[in-house]
Scaffold this motif. Structure first.
Motif, short mmCIF file in Angstrom:
data_model
loop_
_atom_site.label_atom_id
_atom_site.label_comp_id
_atom_site.label_asym_id
_atom_site.label_seq_id
_atom_site.Cartn_x
_atom_site.Cartn_y
_atom_site.Cartn_z
N ASP B 281 0.82 -1.22 0.00
CA ASP B 281 0.00 0.00 0.00
C ASP B 281 0.85 1.27 0.00
O ASP B 281 0.36 2.33 0.31
CB ASP B 281 -0.97 0.00 1.19
CG ASP B 281 -0.24 0.09 2.51
OD1 ASP B 281 1.00 -0.11 2.51
OD2 ASP B 281 -0.89 0.35 3.53
N TYR B 282 2.13 1.16 -0.33
CA TYR B 282 2.97 2.35 -0.27
C TYR B 282 3.12 3.04 -1.62
O TYR B 282 3.50 2.43 -2.61
CB TYR B 282 4.36 2.02 0.27
CG TYR B 282 5.11 3.27 0.61
CD1 TYR B 282 4.78 3.99 1.77
CD2 TYR B 282 6.06 3.80 -0.25
CE1 TYR B 282 5.42 5.18 2.06
CE2 TYR B 282 6.70 4.99 0.03
CZ TYR B 282 6.37 5.68 1.19
OH TYR B 282 6.97 6.86 1.47
N ASP B 283 2.85 4.32 -1.62
CA ASP B 283 2.96 5.09 -2.85
C ASP B 283 3.96 6.24 -2.65
O ASP B 283 3.65 7.20 -1.96
CB ASP B 283 1.58 5.66 -3.21
CG ASP B 283 1.64 6.70 -4.31
OD1 ASP B 283 2.71 6.85 -4.95
OD2 ASP B 283 0.61 7.38 -4.51
N ASP B 286 3.16 10.23 -2.76
CA ASP B 286 2.17 10.90 -1.89
C ASP B 286 2.87 11.42 -0.65
O ASP B 286 3.17 10.69 0.29
CB ASP B 286 1.08 9.89 -1.53
CG ASP B 286 0.02 10.49 -0.60
OD1 ASP B 286 0.26 11.59 -0.04
OD2 ASP B 286 -1.04 9.87 -0.45
N ARG B 289 1.14 10.98 2.79
CA ARG B 289 1.13 9.59 3.22
C ARG B 289 2.54 9.17 3.68
O ARG B 289 2.68 8.43 4.65
CB ARG B 289 0.67 8.72 2.05
CG ARG B 289 0.62 7.24 2.31
CD ARG B 289 -0.51 6.84 3.24
NE ARG B 289 -0.36 5.45 3.67
CZ ARG B 289 -0.04 5.08 4.90
NH1 ARG B 289 0.12 5.99 5.84
NH2 ARG B 289 0.10 3.81 5.20
N SER B 292 2.98 9.99 7.34
CA SER B 292 2.27 9.17 8.32
C SER B 292 2.76 7.72 8.28
O SER B 292 2.84 7.05 9.30
CB SER B 292 0.75 9.26 8.11
OG SER B 292 0.43 9.08 6.76
N TYR B 293 3.16 7.28 7.10
CA TYR B 293 3.73 5.94 6.97
C TYR B 293 4.98 5.82 7.85
O TYR B 293 5.15 4.86 8.60
CB TYR B 293 4.07 5.71 5.51
CG TYR B 293 4.57 4.33 5.17
CD1 TYR B 293 3.68 3.27 4.99
CD2 TYR B 293 5.93 4.09 5.01
CE1 TYR B 293 4.15 2.01 4.67
CE2 TYR B 293 6.40 2.82 4.70
CZ TYR B 293 5.51 1.79 4.52
OH TYR B 293 5.97 0.54 4.20
N GLU B 296 3.95 5.85 11.53
CA GLU B 296 3.35 4.59 11.98
C GLU B 296 4.42 3.53 12.24
O GLU B 296 4.40 2.85 13.26
CB GLU B 296 2.38 4.05 10.91
CG GLU B 296 1.09 4.85 10.84
CD GLU B 296 0.43 4.78 9.46
OE1 GLU B 296 0.76 3.85 8.68
OE2 GLU B 296 -0.40 5.68 9.16
N TYR B 309 9.90 9.15 -0.91
CA TYR B 309 9.09 10.16 -1.59
C TYR B 309 9.82 10.62 -2.84
O TYR B 309 11.04 10.77 -2.86
CB TYR B 309 8.79 11.35 -0.69
CG TYR B 309 8.04 12.42 -1.43
CD1 TYR B 309 6.71 12.21 -1.79
CD2 TYR B 309 8.67 13.59 -1.82
CE1 TYR B 309 6.03 13.16 -2.54
CE2 TYR B 309 7.99 14.55 -2.55
CZ TYR B 309 6.67 14.33 -2.91
OH TYR B 309 6.00 15.26 -3.65
N ARG D 289 -1.45 12.10 11.79
CA ARG D 289 -2.65 12.59 11.12
C ARG D 289 -2.59 14.11 10.94
O ARG D 289 -3.03 14.63 9.90
CB ARG D 289 -3.87 12.19 11.97
CG ARG D 289 -5.20 12.64 11.44
CD ARG D 289 -5.64 11.85 10.21
NE ARG D 289 -6.79 12.48 9.59
CZ ARG D 289 -6.76 13.09 8.42
NH1 ARG D 289 -5.65 13.10 7.71
NH2 ARG D 289 -7.83 13.66 7.92
N SER D 292 -0.85 14.94 7.70
CA SER D 292 -1.56 14.69 6.45
C SER D 292 -2.80 15.58 6.34
O SER D 292 -3.17 16.03 5.26
CB SER D 292 -1.90 13.20 6.29
OG SER D 292 -2.46 12.70 7.48
N GLU D 296 -3.53 17.82 3.20
CA GLU D 296 -4.74 17.70 2.41
C GLU D 296 -5.40 19.06 2.21
O GLU D 296 -5.81 19.42 1.11
CB GLU D 296 -5.74 16.75 3.10
CG GLU D 296 -5.31 15.29 3.00
CD GLU D 296 -5.86 14.46 4.15
OE1 GLU D 296 -6.82 14.91 4.83
OE2 GLU D 296 -5.30 13.37 4.40
#
Ligand SMILES: Cc1ncc(C[n+]2csc(CCOP(=O)(O)OP(=O)(O)O)c2C)c(N)n1
Ligand SMILES: Cc1ncc(C[n+]2csc(CCOP(=O)(O)OP(=O)(O)O)c2C)c(N)n1
Ligand code: SF4
Ligand code: SF4
Ligand SMILES: [Mg+2]
Ligand SMILES: [Mg+2]
Lengths: 606, 351, 606, 351
Positions: B281-283, B286, B289, B292-293, B296, B309, D289, D292, D296
């Motif tokens: 699920d890693y892009d 983004d 993201r 936060s990735y 986490e 990135y 969060r 992001s 956003e």
């Protein structure tokens, strides 16, 4: 009209007291430019606060048929537009002078003087009546006092109109309004006072071949003509306009009309440490690069300056000096970074300094600075100051010799490099203390490693005592070479033989020259030398040796130029006597004349 | 100007690249670092990467500050010009150098002290300028050269050799890079050359600021359990996000990658990097993201490595400046000087 | 044993060449401490590379019954453990000296000398045989050469054992292994060579009442005793151990045994700019705060230093000088930041400097620095250097007078503040140029605003020329006051009347004193003054005035102390002649003696 | 030492706080900023907040650097000590001052030039230290005092008065704060006092580094459409994330808030801030969060304001140092000096 007014034809000072952010600057420039175009020498000094809007600000215009460029210390005509400073402005007018104020609001009865002429003009009232919008009312009030001055000083209305037309060439509809405001003031003056005053302007032909420019613009132009391509800076008063100028001139001269591509790169750095780092990086690559800054910036650059000294990388720094220590008075002038620049950084370091005295020399010495930095492979400082950098000077038109080619110093490249058996970066091949360098990206043979840590003459890392000292000693030899390459001092000899002299530097020049004239008029004759570079060369030594008593005139508290002279020439300490001025305003001749007269009276020195 | 240096005396059996150069030609002087220092492994990866890139050494410029890590620029590419700037200030020197000569390849090596303490401002602003360079942070959580004080990237709770415990939160070069808008952000581990070499190659080819944080244990002062910059920790919690394999334009072997697993990204020079997602699920495009990735995984003590990135959108410093294509340092004086006539014209406006 | 060996009882130098990171440091310390405890004066100089592991490093122990603390320039016993530097180490041994090497591996036949004694001991072989693990083998080789030296130099084995026992008090099982290794070397030497050498140690009683300490530790202790509570720093060789020391001492003396709460706060700053900012912030609050650094740090701190000067905030800075310019040689010693520290920052700034000559003075002058900074409300620099700061010195035991109370200077607080009608920060109430300050958090009445921009004597913001100058002039008055408060120079007069003298500073002291003795032995008598503070006071002036010719001995290229003397005393330039040493190694007497002998021979000066 | 200053001459009708002080008592000297400058509005909010906090002015310390924004510390709390440090270096002075006296309340005011250009390193490291202070960035996207050059927070595409366009990505104090591990991160707008005053109060009470970014249009150099720091833009895209109402411990009026809408958070001193979520899915305690969320909204051109991140976990600099409770500057010398006996003892180990 009071009969007490002195007649001061083409020889007086107008001071205009206003509030900053109200648009008075262009009005004041208009007055000055008009006089200039009438062929009468002028100089403008801007005394402004360190804020953006709402505080008192002054502009002083000296009109001088003799062409004196310093302040005179007199205020002959005061335009007191700022109610907040009215009392002080009133007090400052020289006896016999004239004060003009906005009589829309009545002034306090205590605020008067009998020894000057006070002229009230209802500027605000007239403008409010004539103009609708609030912005126009504020701006036009300025134009109205220009008109009144035009009448009182007998300015040439055609010249004035010409300037207005040029100024608003792209916004033609503003011409009418501005002229209208000017006429408001002009007419009022003519109707209510006997115009012109005896203090007035009369057309001459003494400004032909001259321009009006500030030192920062001239220095910027010097950078362009020297072929500088990389400018790095962090904004700081009073140096900011130097980079503004470089940008403007580069955009005019260095942008490809078709593609919009630029032959220059200006980097607004995150701070001064980064700005000098960028200059070092670009110079190392072989570009000509520079940074303009002021005292706090030099302090911050100190570590990097030592790096450039020891790694022998050219760098050009403009220190447009302001009042220190610390943040000090950012909008006032001083010459108090001399010691700092001469010895900036830890360890045994010493640097080449150039001292322009006016915008003309800012241009010339800017070009020289790049040649010297390349030739000597070391940082070169151009020590200007706020007075030179930000004020409006009249100077002879700048000339350019198209046969000039930059002295890039000892760069080995292409074939020459190919032919060298082996390249060593820090070897003194020619015996002048200057080694050869190569440019990254050129032949593989020229690759070397630059470091601020111990290195030997081959460029290798070392912690060996002898190898270390060898390089450090060579740098001293280079220092001797520098003395031969630097600009000579400017010497002015008096008519009579004398063993007494003045040594001075930079923006003291105008005040010193005027002082010398006045002293000569009183029978006191002195020779004069203005140093233009550090280290001091043979001519400086000879001048010093030829005089028994020397007044060292400079604008700082700690006699910094004198300290350099004592340390780095053969001068005997007791022969050098300081005359110091460090209040922050551009100096005038008076402190020099007073000091020397006092000494002469005491019989101390002729 | 000969672009291709003559090959040195032939060492029998040495593999040569397209320029006819061997790995030796990409080495520098002998390292003076401690035996086993992670930095030496990174040096080896750089040597390998430039060899594989077929890059003429003298077209490379090596930039560094001060520190054990910063010394390493002397240990690779002896044929390249190099500069050891003052401590923490290499990014400004690189900015000026790059301004003057956009044609060369800039590789910067710095340490976590050099880049995140004294040099944080310069580091961030070079990112902001999108300076065209590969910037490697050899990250060990300590100041090696001054004997093991915590650096700004030291982990909370990590212990110094002298027994002190760090309580300040770390500054993570990767998170910083993302927050500051870097266009290429990656992380590697000194002990994993197979991942590091492609990341270096991708970073070199990226036009703009390629930030490569490399965990590089300091065997002398920071190789203990409590630190995420130790070998032990890094091996255990190794969490590669994306594998980047660099394919030089001359090879074009995209097809050899399994389509379902791969994400090719085109770089400015037309070359392709192929991102192999190990975490489905890693892009890496983004930015929000990415942050936060990282957070986490950090929360479970994992260090994410790989290309984290990437963006090809924002032009580099020269693109923003609209600089002419010729390096500024190479422009003829005749082209730069407006001449006497222009000066006279200009001064008409000064009367 | 060669008969050429000179007899140098209690008067020789041992140099140990090893590889850094191999644990030789503690072995070397062991040798030195043993000699020290035998009552024979010693000093240790560590010559180490700027890296962490694997490069050559040396340790020099001077044994001197006369108590000379400088290097002697001779190497009487060389322990050459590093194959890489063997050739150079061999070459360096003074004629008649002894070289000890590890004969496990055969040395090249060319590497020999007939004028010295060469002793091979199979250290590695013996240790490999005796010890299992690799780590122990490396470490024990060091102990083995200690044992060999013990035999050859006749060290007291009981003393040696005592030291080992103390060192491994907490790891008792290591005592045996270490003693075993020592005995390996000891026995081998006794079996193969005639022990002791004529160059050897004999117990004396000259170290009673003395300790061995480095200057950085002593300075750190001074900070603790001065009551400093805030230390801010950024690591830099050779100053790092000063803060390490402050931390260790504070943890010993300033942590509440029950709660673990600390009466101090050490902040490892992000760089030197931040470190000095923190010191300024803490001092402003009324705490005593300091930062240790070296040359590059001072360069970076320059802007803030000017701020503290002008805003009049106390600050204590330790500049442990290393070789400059730029990164230079970080692990070598020099005195080349004198000019920088004296005038650091842009604008007219000048700073108080203190110059310790050894760890004893580091302690004393550290305490004095805080008193002076508080009293004068200005930055005070303690200029130490790598030689003083990081080497192992023998000094008289430090004493403390429990009646000492800090001079916090003019702080108005509590009731005293309450009783003042109105408080103005920059008013010269007492006529000594020093104003009063208050502490934030105390009475509301004391609140004021600190700024580095123009301010008047009341503390208000100003851009007024006179108000600005008034404050700047008062700072000069304070400067005069400083002269009266600073530590006197140390003067040593020779037995015969003479008009010739030496002036020196800091760590030159040992070399100068030894040189004077040697010159006196040759009939050349000189007086001696070591300055301990800048600005120079009356005693310095008087000493200078009393001599016709003065040699200024200092460790930098550009004669920085001489420049200060010329600039800031009445000294005539031509009377001051420089003797300079700037190779990076601690100086020895020879360059002084040679220089002066040469001059005397030329008949230049007595 | 009297903790409560005597009230000045009674101004009839002026509201007084618990200390008997009026708003006037929290003012400073007259501002010299441009008429309409956003910074002046922030000054007014600070005056209001301290008045409402019932804070004795002389227990407050005002810290700033150099810039129009940094001048404003002279315009509030005349009764407090203040310091204008050199440009960009206030955080270090604040660190030292706070180290010496942990009892006082530190409020710092800086600009985007002061904090994000020259001062970025110090700013980040003060955050990392979790210095106990309220740190306000008066953010206008330009250097006001030096006449309008872009600062590091200028938006891409924003135009300077002279017509130049900025192309470098902005450094966002809020994102930077979050990346660097700040324990309290908020954003306000100079024109919205109702939101600003509670944020200031909350920041003052937070024990640790409270970062408050305040968009503060420069009317002279940066009040044009293209900038997110203009009035027009900010009003239009105003997007409050969380409203923070500060309740001093003495009042305890928690009940007056609607439970379903409110999220009370306890601060270190026992006081409560109540967060009113205007955006229902926003949780100001989730750092990942927060980032992001910001990204956003930024992507749709919106500037999120309010309390964006908050954590009560990590101790401040003194907690990490285990400093004694008494301010270090107040410790008696007798307590600090180990004395002659200890010195003699110590030196036994030096023989
Ligand atoms: C201005 C300045 N301050 C301090 C130093 C001392 N110094 C040298 S390297 C270094 C830290 C290096 O740490 P890092 O960048 O992490 O490199 P590492 O040695 O860990 O690879 C310091 C503090 C210096 N050289 N210059
Ligand atoms: C060392 C140094 N460099 C440059 C300056 C000039 N300078 C004063 S304020 C300022 C920028 C201020 O910008 P910001 O912090 O955004 O404040 P604003 O005026 O916009 O509120 C600069 C560059 C200085 N005072 N000191
Ligand atoms: S000290 Fe650490 S970082 Fe430096 S060389 Fe040794 S292992 Fe590497
Ligand atoms: S220039 Fe801008 S920031 Fe400065 S006072 Fe004026 S409006 Fe405010
Ligand atoms: Mg590191
Ligand atoms: Mg701003």
């Amino acid at each position: 009209m009071s009969g007490r007014a002195k007649s001061k034809l083409n020889d007086f000072v107008i001071k205009l007291g206003t509030v900053n952010g109200t648009g008075s600057a262009s009005a004041n420039a208009l007055v000055m430019k008009t006089i200039f175009r009438m062929g009468v020498p002028v100089v403008g000094k801007n005394l402004f606060p360190s804020n953006i809007q709402g505080l008192p600000t002054w502009y002083e215009i000296r009109v001088s048929r003799q062409g004196y460029m310093a302040r005179s210390g007199e205020i002959d005509v005061m335009v007191a537009m700022n109610a907040q400073t009215y009392a002080a402005d009133l007090a400052e007018v020289s006896a016999g002078g004239v004060l003009i104020y906005d009589s829309t609001w009545p002034r306090h009865r205590d605020l008067s003087r009998s020894d000057i002429t006070i002229l009230g003009i209802p500027l605000a009232a007239m403008c409010n009546e004539r103009f609708e919008n609030a912005r126009a009312r504020i701006l036009m009030k300025n134009m109205a006092y220009v008109g009144a001055l035009a009448a009182l000083l007998d300015l040439d209305m055609e010249v004035l109109r010409g300037l207005i037309e040029e100024q608003f060439a792209s916004k033609k509809k503003l011409i009418g309004a501005n002229m209208e405001a000017i006429e408001l003031g002009f007419d009022y003056a003519h109707q209510h006072f006997q115009c012109p005053l005896r203090t007035r302007v009369q057309a001459l032909d003494k400004t032909a071949g001259h321009i009006m420019i500030d030192g920062n613009s001239a220095a910027a132009l010097g950078c362009v003509y020297a072929g500088a391509t990389v400018g790095a800076w962090y904004p700081i008063t009073p140096s900011t306009s130097l980079m503004d100028g470089f940008k403007a001139f580069s955009e005019r001269f260095r942008v490809d009309a078709e593609t919009g591509e630029r032959d220059f790169c200006i980097i607004q750095a995150e701070d001064e440490l980064a700005a000098i780092g960028m200059v070092i990086g670009a110079s190392w690559m072989g570009a000509r690069a520079f940074t303009p800054t002021s005292g706090p910036g030099i302090s911050l650059m100190s570590e990097f300056i030592g790096f450039a000294y020891y790694a022998e990388i050219p760098a050009v720094l403009f220190d447009v000096q302001r009042v220190g220590p610390s943040t000090g008075m950012p909008t006032r002038t001083q010459q108090s970074d001399i010691i700092l620049c001469a010895y900036a950084s830890h360890g045994d370091t010493r640097h080449v300094l150039l001292f322009p005295a006016d915008p003309h020399e800012c241009f010339e010495l800017a070009v020289a600075a790049f040649d010297l930095a390349d030739r000597l492979q070391t940082p070169v400082f151009v020590l200007s100051d706020l007075d030179i950098g930000m004020n409006d000077w009249m100077i002879p038109r700048l000339e350019w010799d198209d046969s000039y080619r930059p002295d890039r110093g000892k760069i080995l490249e292409g074939e020459a490099l190919q032919n060298v058996e082996k390249f060593y970066r820090y070897l003194d091949v020619d015996g002048d203390g200057i080694p050869y360098r190569t440019r990254p990206g050129d032949l593989a043979k020229g690759a070397y490693f630059v470091r601020g840590s111990g290195h030997n003459k081959f460029g290798g890392y070392t912690e060996d005592s002898e190898e270390y000292q060898e390089v450090l000693d060579r740098l001293l030899k280079k220092w001797e070479t520098a003395k031969k390459l630097l600009p000579d001092p400017v010497v002015r000899r008096t008519r009579k033989p004398t063993a007494t002299a003045i040594i001075s530097v930079g923006s003291c020049d105008g005040a010193v020259r005027e002082a010398m004239d006045r002293l000569a008029a009183k029978g006191i004759y002195l020779n004069y030398m203005r140093v233009r570079a550090f280290p001091f060369g043979r001519k400086v030594e000879r001048f010093i040796a030829a005089h028994e008593h020397i007044y060292v005139v400079e604008q700082n508290r700690d006699a910094q130029l004198r300290a350099l002279l004592i340390n780095e020439t053969a001068a005997a300490k007791e022969n050098l006597e300081s005359i110091l001025h460090y209040q922050g305003l551009p100096m005038d001749y008076r402190c020099i004349v007073e000091h020397i007269e006092r000494q002469v009276a005491r019989g101390e020195v002729a | 100007m000969s672009f291709m240096p003559k090959p040195k005396i032939d060492h029998r059996g040495l593999k040569r690249n397209e320029l006819g150069l061997s790995l030796h030609d990409y080495e520098g002087v002998a390292s003076t670092l401690c035996a086993g220092c992670g930095h030496d492994s990174i040096t080896a990866a750089i040597v390998q990467a430039f060899f594989e890139l077929n890059m003429p050494p003298h077209k490379v410029v090596k930039m560094s500050g001060i520190g054990c890590s910063s010394k390493t620029t002397a240990y690779f590419l002896a044929g390249a010009h190099g500069i050891n700037a003052v401590h923490g200030r290499m990014p400004s020197v690189a900015s000026g150098a790059n301004a003057a000569n956009r044609d060369l390849t800039f590789v910067g090596v710095s340490g976590d002290g050099d880049s995140l303490s004294i040099g944080l401002g310069q580091f961030a602003h070079a990112i902001r300028r999108n300076l065209d360079m590969l910037y490697i942070v050899e990250n060990n959580g300590v100041y090696g050269l001054t004997k093991g004080q915590f650096s700004a990237s030291a982990d909370v709770g990590s212990k110094a050799k002298k027994g002190e415990t760090n309580l300040n939160p770390p500054i993570d070069p990767v998170k910083t890079g993302i927050a500051m808008g870097a266009s290429f952000v990656a992380r590697g581990f000194s002990g994993d050359k197979s991942q590091l070499v492609p990341l270096i190659k991708a970073g070199v080819r990226h036009r703009g600021f390629a930030l490569l944080d490399v965990l590089s244990p300091c065997v002398t002062f920071n190789d203990h359990e409590a630190s995420t910059k130790s070998y032990a920790h890094t091996r255990q919690y190794f969490h590669p996000a994306v594998h980047a394999d660099f394919i030089p334009p001359s090879e074009e072997i995209r097809a050899s990658y399994d389509e379902g697993e791969a994400m090719p990204v085109e770089l400015h020079d037309g070359s392709i990097i192929v991102l192999r997602k190990t975490d489905p699920d890693y892009d890496p495009t983004d930015r929000a993201r990415a942050f936060s990735y990282l957070m986490e995984h950090q929360n479970c003590g994992q260090v994410v490595t790989g290309l984290l990135y990437f963006s090809g959108e924002s032009g580099d410093m020269h693109a923003r400046n609209k600089s002419t294509a010729t390096p500024l340092a190479d422009l003829d004086y005749e082209q730069l000087c407006p001449g006497s006539h222009a000066l006279a014209e200009l001064q008409k406006g000064m009367r």
